[in-house]
Design a protein around this motif. Structure first.
Motif, PDB file in Angstrom:
ATOM      1  N   ASN A 176      14.445  -4.871  17.499  1.00 55.54           N
ATOM      2  CA  ASN A 176      13.562  -5.168  16.365  1.00 55.54           C
ATOM      3  C   ASN A 176      13.176  -3.865  15.671  1.00 55.54           C
ATOM      4  N   ILE A 177      13.562  -3.713  14.416  1.00 50.68           N
ATOM      5  CA  ILE A 177      13.326  -2.447  13.712  1.00 50.68           C
ATOM      6  C   ILE A 177      11.845  -2.195  13.445  1.00 50.68           C
ATOM      7  N   TYR A 178      11.010  -3.224  13.528  1.00 55.05           N
ATOM      8  CA  TYR A 178       9.585  -3.024  13.313  1.00 55.05           C
ATOM      9  C   TYR A 178       8.902  -2.430  14.539  1.00 55.05           C
ATOM     10  N   ALA A 179       9.586  -2.436  15.684  1.00 54.73           N
ATOM     11  CA  ALA A 179       8.957  -1.993  16.925  1.00 54.73           C
ATOM     12  C   ALA A 179       9.140  -0.502  17.187  1.00 54.73           C
ATOM     13  N   ARG A 180      10.050   0.174  16.471  1.00 55.17           N
ATOM     14  CA  ARG A 180      10.349   1.576  16.753  1.00 55.17           C
ATOM     15  C   ARG A 180      10.572   2.338  15.456  1.00 55.17           C
ATOM     16  N   HIS A 181      10.129   3.582  15.442  1.00 51.70           N
ATOM     17  CA  HIS A 181      10.525   4.484  14.364  1.00 51.70           C
ATOM     18  C   HIS A 181      12.019   4.766  14.521  1.00 51.70           C
ATOM     19  N   PRO A 182      12.763   4.894  13.427  1.00 58.25           N
ATOM     20  CA  PRO A 182      14.210   5.120  13.544  1.00 58.25           C
ATOM     21  C   PRO A 182      14.578   6.391  14.300  1.00 58.25           C
ATOM     22  N   TYR A 183      13.724   7.411  14.279  1.00 53.77           N
ATOM     23  CA  TYR A 183      14.021   8.619  15.046  1.00 53.77           C
ATOM     24  C   TYR A 183      13.982   8.321  16.542  1.00 53.77           C
ATOM     25  N   GLN A 184      12.983   7.556  16.955  1.00 50.48           N
ATOM     26  CA  GLN A 184      12.911   7.167  18.363  1.00 50.48           C
ATOM     27  C   GLN A 184      14.136   6.371  18.772  1.00 50.48           C
ATOM     28  N   LEU A 185      14.539   5.406  17.943  1.00 50.58           N
ATOM     29  CA  LEU A 185      15.684   4.582  18.291  1.00 50.58           C
ATOM     30  C   LEU A 185      16.979   5.392  18.293  1.00 50.58           C
ATOM     31  N   ALA A 186      17.113   6.346  17.387  1.00 52.77           N
ATOM     32  CA  ALA A 186      18.314   7.184  17.370  1.00 52.77           C
ATOM     33  C   ALA A 186      18.454   7.945  18.684  1.00 52.77           C
ATOM     34  N   ASN A 187      17.347   8.464  19.201  1.00 53.68           N
ATOM     35  CA  ASN A 187      17.397   9.173  20.477  1.00 53.68           C
ATOM     36  C   ASN A 187      17.722   8.228  21.624  1.00 53.68           C
ATOM     37  N   GLU A 188      17.125   7.039  21.631  1.00 58.54           N
ATOM     38  CA  GLU A 188      17.427   6.054  22.674  1.00 58.54           C
ATOM     39  C   GLU A 188      18.894   5.646  22.613  1.00 58.54           C
ATOM     40  N   THR A 189      19.390   5.459  21.405  1.00 61.67           N
ATOM     41  CA  THR A 189      20.784   5.069  21.224  1.00 61.67           C
ATOM     42  C   THR A 189      21.726   6.146  21.731  1.00 61.67           C
ATOM     43  N   ALA A 190      21.397   7.409  21.442  1.00 65.00           N
ATOM     44  CA  ALA A 190      22.237   8.508  21.900  1.00 65.00           C
ATOM     45  C   ALA A 190      22.311   8.549  23.418  1.00 65.00           C
ATOM     46  N   VAL A 191      21.204   8.255  24.073  1.00 64.71           N
ATOM     47  CA  VAL A 191      21.199   8.243  25.537  1.00 64.71           C
ATOM     48  C   VAL A 191      22.109   7.142  26.067  1.00 64.71           C
ATOM     49  N   VAL A 192      21.954   5.921  25.546  1.00 66.57           N
ATOM     50  CA  VAL A 192      22.768   4.807  26.036  1.00 66.57           C
ATOM     51  C   VAL A 192      24.248   5.042  25.752  1.00 66.57           C
ATOM     52  N   GLN A 193      24.552   5.600  24.586  1.00 65.09           N
ATOM     53  CA  GLN A 193      25.958   5.849  24.256  1.00 65.09           C
ATOM     54  C   GLN A 193      26.569   6.905  25.172  1.00 65.09           C
ATOM     55  N   GLN A 194      25.799   7.932  25.498  1.00 61.91           N
ATOM     56  CA  GLN A 194      26.323   8.943  26.413  1.00 61.91           C
ATOM     57  C   GLN A 194      26.488   8.387  27.822  1.00 61.91           C
ATOM     58  N   LEU A 195      25.497   7.663  28.308  1.00 61.67           N
ATOM     59  CA  LEU A 195      25.559   7.121  29.663  1.00 61.67           C
ATOM     60  C   LEU A 195      26.688   6.101  29.809  1.00 61.67           C
ATOM     61  N   ASP A 225      29.479   6.194  28.105  1.00 67.29           N
ATOM     62  CA  ASP A 225      30.738   6.832  27.707  1.00 67.29           C
ATOM     63  C   ASP A 225      31.363   6.119  26.514  1.00 67.29           C
ATOM     64  N   GLY A 226      30.506   5.826  25.526  1.00 67.79           N
ATOM     65  CA  GLY A 226      31.015   5.293  24.266  1.00 67.79           C
ATOM     66  C   GLY A 226      31.196   3.798  24.226  1.00 67.79           C
ATOM     67  N   ARG A 227      30.524   3.044  25.103  1.00 69.28           N
ATOM     68  CA  ARG A 227      30.722   1.584  25.162  1.00 69.28           C
ATOM     69  C   ARG A 227      29.589   0.803  24.499  1.00 69.28           C
ATOM     70  N   PHE A 228      28.784   1.429  23.668  1.00 69.29           N
ATOM     71  CA  PHE A 228      27.567   0.792  23.161  1.00 69.29           C
ATOM     72  C   PHE A 228      27.701   0.372  21.708  1.00 69.29           C
ATOM     73  N   ILE A 229      27.183  -0.826  21.403  1.00 72.44           N
ATOM     74  CA  ILE A 229      27.013  -1.316  20.037  1.00 72.44           C
ATOM     75  C   ILE A 229      25.522  -1.487  19.791  1.00 72.44           C
ATOM     76  N   LEU A 230      25.000  -0.839  18.760  1.00 71.64           N
ATOM     77  CA  LEU A 230      23.585  -0.956  18.417  1.00 71.64           C
ATOM     78  C   LEU A 230      23.401  -2.107  17.439  1.00 71.64           C
ATOM     79  N   GLY A 231      22.752  -3.174  17.885  1.00 69.12           N
ATOM     80  CA  GLY A 231      22.442  -4.305  17.026  1.00 69.12           C
ATOM     81  C   GLY A 231      21.005  -4.233  16.541  1.00 69.12           C
ATOM     82  N   LEU A 232      20.818  -4.225  15.240  1.00 70.46           N
ATOM     83  CA  LEU A 232      19.495  -4.141  14.623  1.00 70.46           C
ATOM     84  C   LEU A 232      19.116  -5.476  14.001  1.00 70.46           C
ATOM     85  N   GLY A 233      17.827  -5.818  14.063  1.00 74.48           N
ATOM     86  CA  GLY A 233      17.341  -7.030  13.420  1.00 74.48           C
ATOM     87  C   GLY A 233      15.910  -6.859  12.952  1.00 74.48           C
ATOM     88  N   THR A 234      15.496  -7.720  12.042  1.00 77.00           N
ATOM     89  CA  THR A 234      14.126  -7.644  11.526  1.00 77.00           C
ATOM     90  C   THR A 234      13.149  -8.470  12.350  1.00 77.00           C
TER      91      THR A 234
END
Length: 320
Positions: A65-84, A86-95
């Motif tokens: 939910n994009i209303y629950a996080r600042h995009p900078y926070q989510l970008a950092n969280e996404t980077a962690v999941v993508q690294q852990l 090894d490139g298998r992550f899809i980020l799904g965003l919703g309102t």
């Protein structure tokens, strides 16, 4: 073998541990995708744990939910999941929905399409920044100075939760795909065409923009056994005005208590495995790249559903 996924739902599960442990079992099936919802859950935290405990499954947020996080926070969280992962992550965003964001959290949910446009652009730029200092300014968001330190080497695909045409158009312009739910086959065909046409108009390859469809699914020996349970589950969507409106737009017949039996078949799959496989082929023929099976059988007791959550997942995995 065609791609097929399942979505984790959490009611009736005590703690995240069993879900993380069970994910390893899913890798031994023919499933290719595992999505995590954010209902009663922090999707990104669970996805980080799943990334460590799995090796092959494509993992996705369905959705954040994009209303629950600042995009900078989510970008950092996404980077962690993508690294852990090894490139298998899809980020799904919703309102999300007004009942959560406004009534539940007291947030301003005006102009959700415009907000999504800004949010998508901000997260995309942050993830593509190569670790350098950020200077991003949109109508709603600002990131100046800090960096995304753990930028993953693999580009993160970003999908948008879309029900209406405007969000499909935004996905065709700027996203990598769409996540939809509660959509009948004829409507999916129309939205697939809209998505492709929008991509072409913006100089993009339509074949590179995917549709993932969440499909409420219940396996039972007969269709007659499944229908009442499908109604029980689908009824929970009626509390969301946007879903009710969208069903009317999609041409789904609504009765006083919800969808009719005839309309139910357009929104969910219920019956024996051979019937379910035929229905999944219909979704693929309509333009869905990856069906994501949303298990019915994880509703709070005393609902008349499967008592064993993982038995439900085992049954769905057998469809792969």
């Amino acid at each position: 073998m065609a791609d097929l996924g399942v979505a984790y739902f959490f009611k009736g599960v005590t703690g995240p541990g069993p879900l993380v442990e069970y994910a390893g079992r899913l890798e031994d099936t023919g499933l290719s995708h595992l999505f995590v919802t954010e209902a009663y859950n922090d999707a990104m935290t669970l996805l980080a744990a799943l990334a460590v405990e799995t090796e092959r499954l494509t993992l996705g947020s369905g959705i954040v939910n994009i209303y629950a996080r600042h995009p900078y926070q989510l970008a950092n969280e996404t980077a962690v999941v993508q690294q852990l992962s090894d490139g298998r992550f899809i980020l799904g965003l919703g309102t999300g929905h007004q009942e959560v964001n406004v009534d539940g959290w007291g947030m301003d949910m005006s102009k959700p399409l415009s907000r999504m446009r800004d949010y998508l652009a901000t997260v995309r730029r942050a993830l593509d920044s190569d670790g350098g200092p950020l200077d991003i300014r949109t109508e709603r968001y600002r990131i100046t100075g800090p960096a995304v330190a753990w930028v993953p080497p693999q580009r993160v695909p970003i999908y948008l939760a879309a029900l209406g045409p405007k969000m499909f158009e935004l996905a065709g312009q700027a996203a990598d795909g769409v996540i939809l739910s509660m959509a009948p086959i004829p409507y999916i065909r129309r939205m697939r065409k809209l998505l492709d046409d929008t991509a072409r108009a913006n100089g993009r390859d339509p074949g590179a923009i995917k549709i993932y469809a969440f499909v409420n699914t219940l396996l039972r020996p007969t269709r007659e056994e499944a229908i009442p349970l499908l109604h029980y589950s689908i009824k929970s969507y009626y509390r969301f005005p946007y879903y009710r409106y969208q069903l009317k737009v999609a041409g789904v017949e609504l009765g006083p208590g919800g969808v009719t039996d005839a309309a139910l078949d357009s929104l969910a799959i219920g019956g024996p495995p051979e019937y379910a496989r035929d229905r999944l082929d219909e979704y693929r023929d309509a333009g869905v790249d990856v069906p994501i099976l949303a298990p019915i059988g994880t509703l709070p007791r005393p609902a008349p559903v499967d008592p064993d959550l993982f038995a439900t997942f085992d049954g769905l995995a057998a469809l792969a």
